[in-house]
Structures are given as C-alpha cells and as structure tokens.
Scaffold this motif. Structure first.
Motif, PDB file in Angstrom:
ATOM      1  N   THR A 176       0.847  -1.137  -0.045  1.00  0.00           N
ATOM      2  CA  THR A 176      -0.016  -0.226  -0.042  1.00  0.00           C
ATOM      3  C   THR A 176       0.869   1.398   0.101  1.00  0.00           C
ATOM      4  O   THR A 176       1.954   1.245   0.749  1.00  0.00           O
ATOM      5  N   LEU A 177       0.736   2.293  -0.982  1.00  0.00           N
ATOM      6  CA  LEU A 177       1.318   3.544  -0.978  1.00  0.00           C
ATOM      7  C   LEU A 177       0.603   4.724  -0.191  1.00  0.00           C
ATOM      8  O   LEU A 177      -0.563   4.693  -0.483  1.00  0.00           O
ATOM      9  N   LEU A 178       1.404   5.142   0.677  1.00  0.00           N
ATOM     10  CA  LEU A 178       0.669   6.375   1.312  1.00  0.00           C
ATOM     11  C   LEU A 178       1.700   7.592   1.108  1.00  0.00           C
ATOM     12  O   LEU A 178       2.698   7.551   0.717  1.00  0.00           O
ATOM     13  N   ALA A 179       1.183   8.793   1.282  1.00  0.00           N
ATOM     14  CA  ALA A 179       1.945   9.983   1.170  1.00  0.00           C
ATOM     15  C   ALA A 179       1.738  10.686   2.493  1.00  0.00           C
ATOM     16  O   ALA A 179       0.648  10.761   3.000  1.00  0.00           O
ATOM     17  N   VAL A 180       2.885  11.024   3.034  1.00  0.00           N
ATOM     18  CA  VAL A 180       2.724  11.746   4.412  1.00  0.00           C
ATOM     19  C   VAL A 180       3.237  13.158   4.440  1.00  0.00           C
ATOM     20  O   VAL A 180       4.117  13.583   3.493  1.00  0.00           O
ATOM     21  N   ALA A 196      11.275   5.579  -5.465  1.00  0.00           N
ATOM     22  CA  ALA A 196      11.162   5.065  -6.589  1.00  0.00           C
ATOM     23  C   ALA A 196       9.991   4.060  -6.749  1.00  0.00           C
ATOM     24  O   ALA A 196       9.569   3.725  -7.807  1.00  0.00           O
ATOM     25  N   LEU A 197       9.322   3.968  -5.556  1.00  0.00           N
ATOM     26  CA  LEU A 197       8.028   3.009  -5.517  1.00  0.00           C
ATOM     27  C   LEU A 197       6.951   3.501  -6.021  1.00  0.00           C
ATOM     28  O   LEU A 197       5.957   2.950  -6.487  1.00  0.00           O
ATOM     29  N   ARG A 205       5.638  13.300   1.028  1.00  0.00           N
ATOM     30  CA  ARG A 205       6.783  12.337   0.629  1.00  0.00           C
ATOM     31  C   ARG A 205       6.111  10.995   0.590  1.00  0.00           C
ATOM     32  O   ARG A 205       5.192  10.579   1.231  1.00  0.00           O
ATOM     33  N   LEU A 206       6.735  10.112  -0.076  1.00  0.00           N
ATOM     34  CA  LEU A 206       6.269   8.722  -0.310  1.00  0.00           C
ATOM     35  C   LEU A 206       6.302   7.925   1.121  1.00  0.00           C
ATOM     36  O   LEU A 206       7.464   7.820   1.614  1.00  0.00           O
ATOM     37  N   ARG A 227      -2.777  14.625   6.852  1.00  0.00           N
ATOM     38  CA  ARG A 227      -1.525  14.302   7.231  1.00  0.00           C
ATOM     39  C   ARG A 227      -1.207  13.126   6.498  1.00  0.00           C
ATOM     40  O   ARG A 227       0.035  13.004   6.112  1.00  0.00           O
ATOM     41  N   LEU A 228      -2.106  12.278   6.106  1.00  0.00           N
ATOM     42  CA  LEU A 228      -1.570  11.106   5.278  1.00  0.00           C
ATOM     43  C   LEU A 228      -2.664  11.101   4.022  1.00  0.00           C
ATOM     44  O   LEU A 228      -3.886  11.526   4.030  1.00  0.00           O
ATOM     45  N   VAL A 229      -2.218  10.505   2.939  1.00  0.00           N
ATOM     46  CA  VAL A 229      -2.997  10.595   1.803  1.00  0.00           C
ATOM     47  C   VAL A 229      -2.835   9.044   1.141  1.00  0.00           C
ATOM     48  O   VAL A 229      -1.777   8.620   1.110  1.00  0.00           O
ATOM     49  N   HIS A 230      -3.786   8.388   0.681  1.00  0.00           N
ATOM     50  CA  HIS A 230      -3.850   6.965   0.316  1.00  0.00           C
ATOM     51  C   HIS A 230      -3.493   7.216  -1.317  1.00  0.00           C
ATOM     52  O   HIS A 230      -4.381   7.774  -1.916  1.00  0.00           O
ATOM     53  N   LEU A 231      -2.640   6.683  -1.775  1.00  0.00           N
ATOM     54  CA  LEU A 231      -2.323   6.706  -3.140  1.00  0.00           C
ATOM     55  C   LEU A 231      -2.575   5.451  -4.196  1.00  0.00           C
ATOM     56  O   LEU A 231      -2.233   5.392  -5.131  1.00  0.00           O
ATOM     57  N   GLY A 232      -2.730   4.247  -3.269  1.00  0.00           N
ATOM     58  CA  GLY A 232      -3.283   3.187  -3.998  1.00  0.00           C
ATOM     59  C   GLY A 232      -2.064   2.200  -3.731  1.00  0.00           C
ATOM     60  O   GLY A 232      -1.737   2.125  -2.570  1.00  0.00           O
ATOM     61  N   GLU A 233      -1.642   1.092  -4.805  1.00  0.00           N
ATOM     62  CA  GLU A 233      -0.878   0.076  -4.524  1.00  0.00           C
ATOM     63  C   GLU A 233       0.210   0.164  -5.315  1.00  0.00           C
ATOM     64  O   GLU A 233       0.069   0.706  -6.672  1.00  0.00           O
ATOM     65  N   THR A 234       1.360  -0.560  -5.099  1.00  0.00           N
ATOM     66  CA  THR A 234       2.491  -0.667  -6.096  1.00  0.00           C
ATOM     67  C   THR A 234       1.982  -1.560  -7.352  1.00  0.00           C
ATOM     68  O   THR A 234       1.142  -2.655  -7.081  1.00  0.00           O
TER      69      THR A 234
END
Length: 500
Positions: A176-180, A196-197, A205-206, A227-234
């Motif tokens: 799972t990819l988050l952004a903080v 790079a992920l 930041r990733l 504060r956090l964003v959900h970006l999806g998956e790798t």
C-alpha cells in the motif's frame, strides 16, 4: 495477485497440523522442564522412544529426537497417546507446578499456533510455490522456530486477516502506498529507494505500508485532516520472507521491514523507537566488521516514518543482493536447510562431510572475526543467516542481516556478548544444521568438523568452547510463561556435544 484462500480441513491435514505444532512445543518442554529417564524405552536406535519425568512426577514418552512426535503419558501402568489439546493442558499444568505461576495467554497462543499451521497446510494445497529457490527457502517454514512453544501464532486474529500475507502460504501482494505531509516526515540514513516506488503529490513524501499493519492501526484522523493520503498500491508485488514483516521486492532488489502490531514468537513485532534510534550505529559497526571479507552484510541503510505514528508506520530499507552475492551463487535461508524444502542442497549433498566443512568455512570465520576484531556480536541465528551455494549446491558464502539484533561489546559485557554469540551461532544455528544433516545422512558425525573449525581461530573463548561441559540454551517456554520481556535472553545449560 496470488492471495491464497481457505479450503476445508480434512482429518489427515488436522493430524499433520498437530504433529507440526507439537514438535517445537515438546522440544521446549523436554529441554526446559523435564529430566530424561534411562531405561529400555529410552534406548537409542531407529524408532526408539525417549522417556522423561515432568515436574509433577508424570512420565512423558516421545518418538524421535530432533523433532519429537507421538507424545504419550503413563496412566495406571499403560502408555496413553495424547493429542495437541491434551498436550497444551499438560504443559500448562506442569509449568504452573514448576514455576508457581499461572498463565492464561500462552496456552491460547499454543492453540493459535496449531490452528495457524492447519490453515497454512490448507492454503498451500491451492497455492503455487515460488520458482525462485531463494524465495522458496524463505517461504518454507511450516514448523518455524524448533524451540518455541507457539512459533506460528498470529496474534489470535481471524485467519482471513493474516493468511494473505503469510510466507508459509506462498503469499505475494502489492504494498500500500501512502503519502505523508512533508513537514511530518521523520527519516534517517538512505531512504531514497522508497521514492522510486511511486509518486507523491506536491508537499508530501512517499511512505509504503504493509497492508496488514494498516488493518491493525487506526489512522482515520490522519487521513481525514490530510496528514496522510492514500495513493493506491504498487504495480508489482512483494514476497514476505520468513520474518513475515520483512518483504522482498525482486524488481528493485530491495528488502523492506515494517512494524507489525502482532506477537510473533516472543515479541510484538513493532519497529520500536529506541531500536530505530540506535540502528545506524549498529548497522555501521556490522558493515565495517564484514567489509572486504568473504561474507556479506545486508545493510539496514535507513528508515522513514511519520512523526505522529513513529513506530506504527515506520519502514526500514535493507540492502538486496546486488553487489553482495558471489556471481553464479544462490542464497538460501539457513532455517530452510534445517526445515527442509524441495531442492534443498543439505538433503541432496553427495558428500555430506565435504558439504558440512564448506558450510562451516562460510559461516563460522566471519562471525568469530566480527566478535574478536570488531567487538560486533552478530545475531547469526537460523533466520538471520543466508548461505549462498554454487551450481553444485556447495556452500561458498554467508550473508548476515538484521542490525536490530546486533550487539556491540562497548554496550554489553564481553562474557554476555560471547554467550549470545554462542547461543545464536552454535546452539540455534550450527547445532540444528548439524543434526539435520546427520539425520539425512546416517553415519555422519558432524562434531569433529566443527571442533576443527573452532580450533583454527586464535580466540580464547573459541578454544574454551571445545572443552566446556555445557552450552547456553535459550528458555523460550519459560520466558513466555513467566511474562519476561521479549528481548530478554535467559539460558539453561545444555550438554556440549563439542566436548564429547
């Protein structure tokens, strides 16, 4: 995605699960709270049974030595077979008598561990094992720690919550990819591989996350206030290693270690703040100790997390194999050589004596040199040691990992550091490989080769080890029963096979 599913449990699979779960529990009980009883029932030989007296005076009989099976108790002059539930009850009663303490948590973990094995066996029936020998070795451990009372417990949660992430079920899955938010990022060391992920939005930041951990922690407020964003998956998948929370990404050749708020063996597997803050120092010391030598060190090069969830969202970046592995070799997890897996070179060695000498030559010198020359105590046990083999299956190189478990002699007394090294390297690791090899190749005596290897080193402690009457054995059952801190290490003396 290869998310394994549950299927019905046939009776035969239940019996196999009982046997897998009973073996390490019996190992613990017999080592830590029982005395062998000499007599005809304990005579050596194929199929022999060993009799032990428990603290209550009851007699317990098992078949086999390395992985005991078929436990029986003596009742009114007859031997009566007991199943896994009865074994758990017996262990609880004996430890209550032995320690004067009660414990309701550990018996539940023992049952959870057995039920987890049953679920893993069912899942394996439908899962496809990885083709890569290294990944197969990491995902082969159905028994797990051979001297732990509940090596496969998964925190007591529902099977569906953890099975998709279980290495023993040949799982693989995307991260799972988050952004903080950028001003809330905490990091140390080299974490550039994380960027790079994926791609984080401006001002963020990733931060990759283990999906199981996200199910265990509540981050609702952090997502709600940005504060956090959900970006999806790798787009690509990762493979859980034997450590469960450490994942291998083959594409970028990278290991990622996450917090996992679940008790696995002795500890809640969170990346604790105090460990992260000292990580760069221990990792640098281990890197220096193994630099330029034949062995490799998989460096924990840095970590990244969020200030508001420092431990919960921490991710540790660990080296992959590129540039650390001899060309033409295949790394294999040492624990898998003991457990056994298809294609294992330990089982197939045409000359087991030569194979064992090559194994010792790869593993022992770098661990002793790190201690003697650099004051570094590697946690060189079965799950933190990889052994690279050539095309013929001969060991040619050792790789060590996990700076979190490294100790430095400046921080611990030399005697305590040596005891820890002897337990990790000799008792937990080499003893297990030696007995597995001897079991696979009857007639092989593995101890003279280990004595020769230790005698080659100009280290007083190694010389003394050759005549010491005992070796330290960690008491995982008593540690858990008495509620000791998971990082504690208490030992009991075991007869030293090197002194025979």
């Amino acid at each position: 995605m290869n998310r394994v599913d549950l299927i019905p449990q046939p009776a035969a699979a239940d019996a196999v699960a009982d046997a897998y779960a009973a073996a390490p529990l019996l190992n613990c009980l017999l080592r830590e709270a029982a005395e062998p009883v000499p007599g005809p029932d304990g005579a050596p030989g194929p199929g022999a049974r060993r009799v032990h007296r428990l603290p209550s005076g009851r007699l317990l009989r098992v078949r086999g030595e390395r992985r005991p099976v078929e436990p029986e108790t003596r009742v009114e002059g007859d031997w009566t077979r007991i199943g896994h539930p009865e074994l758990v009850k017996l262990v609880a009663e004996e430890l209550t008598r032995h320690t004067g303490l009660s414990n309701h948590e550990l018996p539940a973990e023992m049952t959870d561990s057995r039920d987890a094995v049953a679920a893993l066996l069912a899942a394996r029936a439908r899962a496809v094992p990885p083709e890569d020998p290294y990944l197969l070795s990491e995902q082969s451990l159905l028994t797990g720690h051979p001297y732990h009372p509940a090596p496969k417990a998964r925190g007591g949660g529902p099977v569906a919550a953890w099975l998709p992430y279980a290495p023993e079920a040949y799982a693989r899955f995307p991260l799972t990819l988050l952004a903080v938010r950028e001003d809330l990022v905490v990091e140390e060391g080299d974490t550039s591989a994380l960027d790079a992920l994926g791609e984080a939005p401006p001002g963020y930041r990733l931060l990759p996350a283990h999906p199981w951990q996200l199910d265990l922690v509540d981050l609702t407020d952090a997502f709600a206030d940005g504060r956090l964003v959900h970006l999806g998956e790798t787009p690509s998948e990762v493979f859980p290693t034997a450590a469960i929370r450490t994942l291998y990404a083959p594409g970028p050749d990278l290991f990622l270690k996450f917090s996992l708020d679940v008790r696995i063996t002795n500890d809640i597997r969170r990346l604790w703040r105090h460990d992260l803050l000292k990580l760069r120092r221990t990792d640098a010391a281990a890197s220096r100790a193994l630099a330029g030598g034949p062995a490799g060190w998989l460096s924990d090069r840095g970590y990244r997390t969020a200030a508001f969830a420092f431990e919960e969202l921490a991710v540790l970046v660990r080296d992959g194999f590129h540039g650390r592995l001899r060309p033409g070799t295949t790394p294999l997890l040492a624990a898998a050589l003991v457990e056994g897996f298809p294609g294992s070179p330990l089982a197939a060695a045409p000359d087991p004596g030569a194979w064992w000498e090559a194994y010792l030559d790869a593993v022992v010198p770098p661990a002793l040199a790190a201690f003697a020359d650099h004051g570094v105590v590697l946690e060189a046990h079965l799950q933190n040691a990889l052994v690279a083999v050539d095309a013929d299956g001969m060991p040619v190189q050792a790789l060590f990992r996990d700076a979190e478990g490294v100790k430095l002699l400046g921080d611990v007394e030399r005697a305590a550091g040596w005891e820890r090294l002897v337990y990790c390297l000799v008792v937990n690791h080499l003893w297990e490989v030696a007995t597995a090899l001897a079991e696979r190749h009857p007639g092989l005596d593995p101890w003279p080769a280990l004595r020769r290897e230790l005698s080659r080193h100009d280290l007083p402690e190694a010389t003394a080890l050759l005549t010491a009457p005992t070796l330290p054995g960690k008491t995982n059952l008593l540690l858990r029963w008495t509620g000791a801190d998971g990082a504690d290490a208490r030992y009991l003396p075991l007869p030293n096979p090197l002194a025979g």
